[in-house]
Design an enzyme around this catalytic site. Sequence first.
Site, PDB file in Angstrom:
ATOM      1  N   ASP A 102       0.833  -1.196   0.000  1.00 56.37           N
ATOM      2  CA  ASP A 102       0.000   0.000   0.000  1.00 56.37           C
ATOM      3  C   ASP A 102       0.879   1.262   0.000  1.00 56.37           C
ATOM      4  O   ASP A 102       1.894   1.326   0.715  1.00 56.37           O
ATOM      5  CB  ASP A 102      -0.879  -0.035   1.272  1.00 56.37           C
ATOM      6  CG  ASP A 102      -2.060   0.894   1.191  1.00 56.37           C
ATOM      7  OD1 ASP A 102      -2.525   1.178   0.074  1.00 56.37           O
ATOM      8  OD2 ASP A 102      -2.544   1.325   2.265  1.00 56.37           O
ATOM      9  N   HIS A 103       0.484   2.258  -0.773  1.00 48.35           N
ATOM     10  CA  HIS A 103       1.114   3.591  -0.754  1.00 48.35           C
ATOM     11  C   HIS A 103       2.630   3.610  -0.796  1.00 48.35           C
ATOM     12  O   HIS A 103       3.279   4.113   0.124  1.00 48.35           O
ATOM     13  CB  HIS A 103       0.678   4.367   0.499  1.00 48.35           C
ATOM     14  CG  HIS A 103      -0.719   4.843   0.431  1.00 48.35           C
ATOM     15  ND1 HIS A 103      -1.136   5.866  -0.395  1.00 48.35           N
ATOM     16  CD2 HIS A 103      -1.821   4.422   1.093  1.00 48.35           C
ATOM     17  CE1 HIS A 103      -2.428   6.047  -0.243  1.00 48.35           C
ATOM     18  NE2 HIS A 103      -2.880   5.179   0.651  1.00 48.35           N
ATOM     19  N   HIS A 131      -7.484   9.473   5.356  1.00 53.37           N
ATOM     20  CA  HIS A 131      -6.872   8.421   6.169  1.00 53.37           C
ATOM     21  C   HIS A 131      -7.003   8.752   7.657  1.00 53.37           C
ATOM     22  O   HIS A 131      -6.987   9.916   8.042  1.00 53.37           O
ATOM     23  CB  HIS A 131      -5.381   8.300   5.832  1.00 53.37           C
ATOM     24  CG  HIS A 131      -5.110   7.692   4.493  1.00 53.37           C
ATOM     25  ND1 HIS A 131      -4.282   8.263   3.571  1.00 53.37           N
ATOM     26  CD2 HIS A 131      -5.565   6.538   3.927  1.00 53.37           C
ATOM     27  CE1 HIS A 131      -4.222   7.493   2.486  1.00 53.37           C
ATOM     28  NE2 HIS A 131      -5.003   6.442   2.679  1.00 53.37           N
ATOM     29  N   GLY A 132      -7.103   7.722   8.485  1.00 55.33           N
ATOM     30  CA  GLY A 132      -7.167   7.924   9.939  1.00 55.33           C
ATOM     31  C   GLY A 132      -8.589   8.210  10.378  1.00 55.33           C
ATOM     32  O   GLY A 132      -9.545   7.968   9.632  1.00 55.33           O
ATOM     33  N   HIS A 186      -9.973   4.701  -0.534  1.00 57.77           N
ATOM     34  CA  HIS A 186      -9.130   4.625   0.665  1.00 57.77           C
ATOM     35  C   HIS A 186      -9.864   5.297   1.829  1.00 57.77           C
ATOM     36  O   HIS A 186     -10.903   5.919   1.646  1.00 57.77           O
ATOM     37  CB  HIS A 186      -7.804   5.347   0.402  1.00 57.77           C
ATOM     38  CG  HIS A 186      -6.855   4.567  -0.457  1.00 57.77           C
ATOM     39  ND1 HIS A 186      -5.587   4.248  -0.065  1.00 57.77           N
ATOM     40  CD2 HIS A 186      -7.006   4.035  -1.683  1.00 57.77           C
ATOM     41  CE1 HIS A 186      -4.988   3.561  -1.021  1.00 57.77           C
ATOM     42  NE2 HIS A 186      -5.827   3.415  -2.025  1.00 57.77           N
ATOM     43  N   GLY A 187      -9.274   5.171   3.035  1.00 56.78           N
ATOM     44  CA  GLY A 187      -9.833   5.867   4.195  1.00 56.78           C
ATOM     45  C   GLY A 187     -11.175   5.322   4.622  1.00 56.78           C
ATOM     46  O   GLY A 187     -12.079   6.076   4.989  1.00 56.78           O
ATOM     47  N   GLY A 188     -11.308   3.984   4.615  1.00 60.36           N
ATOM     48  CA  GLY A 188     -12.598   3.369   4.922  1.00 60.36           C
ATOM     49  C   GLY A 188     -13.044   3.508   6.373  1.00 60.36           C
ATOM     50  O   GLY A 188     -14.250   3.555   6.648  1.00 60.36           O
ATOM     51  N   ASN A 229     -10.365   0.285   1.260  1.00 58.09           N
ATOM     52  CA  ASN A 229      -9.238   0.127   2.185  1.00 58.09           C
ATOM     53  C   ASN A 229      -9.630   0.453   3.623  1.00 58.09           C
ATOM     54  O   ASN A 229     -10.211   1.514   3.885  1.00 58.09           O
ATOM     55  CB  ASN A 229      -8.117   1.106   1.810  1.00 58.09           C
ATOM     56  CG  ASN A 229      -7.329   0.662   0.611  1.00 58.09           C
ATOM     57  OD1 ASN A 229      -7.777  -0.180  -0.157  1.00 58.09           O
ATOM     58  ND2 ASN A 229      -6.147   1.235   0.449  1.00 58.09           N
ATOM     59  N   THR A 270      -7.099   1.974   9.937  1.00 53.64           N
ATOM     60  CA  THR A 270      -7.215   2.362  11.346  1.00 53.64           C
ATOM     61  C   THR A 270      -8.114   1.399  12.128  1.00 53.64           C
ATOM     62  O   THR A 270      -7.839   1.074  13.282  1.00 53.64           O
ATOM     63  CB  THR A 270      -7.753   3.812  11.427  1.00 53.64           C
ATOM     64  OG1 THR A 270      -6.892   4.637  10.630  1.00 53.64           O
ATOM     65  CG2 THR A 270      -7.768   4.328  12.848  1.00 53.64           C
TER      66      THR A 270
END
Length: 282
Positions: free
Chosen positions: A79-80, A175-176, A204-206, A226, A229
Site C-alpha cells: 500500500d502507498h 486516512h485515519g 481509501h480511508g474506509g 481500504n 485504522t
Amino acid sequence: MGLVTLKEILKIHDGAVGAFSTYDQYSAQGIIEGAEEAGLPVILMIGSGPLNKPGNDYVGQIMVQLAKEASVPVCVFLDHSKDYKTCLKAIKLGFSAVMIDGSHLSLEENIAITNKVTEAAQALGVSVEAELGALAGIEDGEEVKQAKMTDPTHVEEFLGKTDVDGLAVSIGNAHGLYKGEPKLDFERLQTIAGISQDVPLILHGGTGLTLAQFAKGVELGIKKINIGTEVKKTYIEAFINTHEKNVSSYDMVEIPQACKKAVAKMVKENLEFFANGWRKLI
Ligand code: 13P
C-alpha cells in the site's frame, strides 16, 4: 485458491473487495481467517512505511505464505509506495500487487513513475494501483494536511497514458479518524466512473465511513475499499481488554489469539457488507 493478483481478485464478484492493513503475523492471520469464515476474497496489505521497518521483510514473507495456504483468494498488496525501490522489494518478496502513489506529484510526473512501476510489475504478473488526487489525514504516522480532490479532467489523460489495474480516488475520503462527519462527493465519483470505464476505482480511508456511504460508493463503481485504522483499533482494544482481565499473567499466548479473533470478526462483517450487504441499502 490462494495468492491472486489485484486484477484477478476484483473480478471475482460484482461488489467491492475489502483491503485490510496488516502489521504482524496475528493481524495477518486474523484478516485471512475473517475472509475464510466469510468464504470471500480479501486483500491483505501493508504500507511501505511498516514494510521498510527493520526486520519487517519477514512480515511480508508471512503474508505471502498465509495467502498461498488460504482457502479463499487473497491478494498480497503493497500500500502507498512513493518509490520504485519499495515496489521492487515487495515484488521480490512475492507480493501480487503494488500501489505506486504519485498523488503528491504533478500529473506528468505521476504518469511517469506509474509507468516505470507498471512496466516492471506487469512483466512479472504483478498488478498495479495508482492514485490521482490526494487524501488528507494520517497513514501509519505520515501526515498529509491538504487533500486534493481527484480532478475528473485528469482521469482520462492519466488512464490513457498508463495501464493500471486500479485507480484510487480522492472524493472527500481521508486516512485515519475523521474529524466530524465525513462528506463524500458522489457526484464527482459518478463523473470519474463514467470516464474510467473498465478500470476499477478504489476508496481509501474506509475507517469511519457509514454503511450508507459504502453502499453508494459500491453502487457507483468502487471495487476495493481500504480499511487501516479500524484494524489497529480492533487489535489494540482486544489486546488491552484481554490483558486487563488478568494483568499479572502477561499472557503472550492468549492475548495475540484474542487480537486475531477480534480482527477476524471485524473483517468478516466488512467483507460481507462490501460483497453483498450493500445492496439492501440501495
Ligand atoms: P483508514 O486508516 O482511514 O481506514 O485508511 C486506510 C487506507 O486507506 C490505507 O490505504
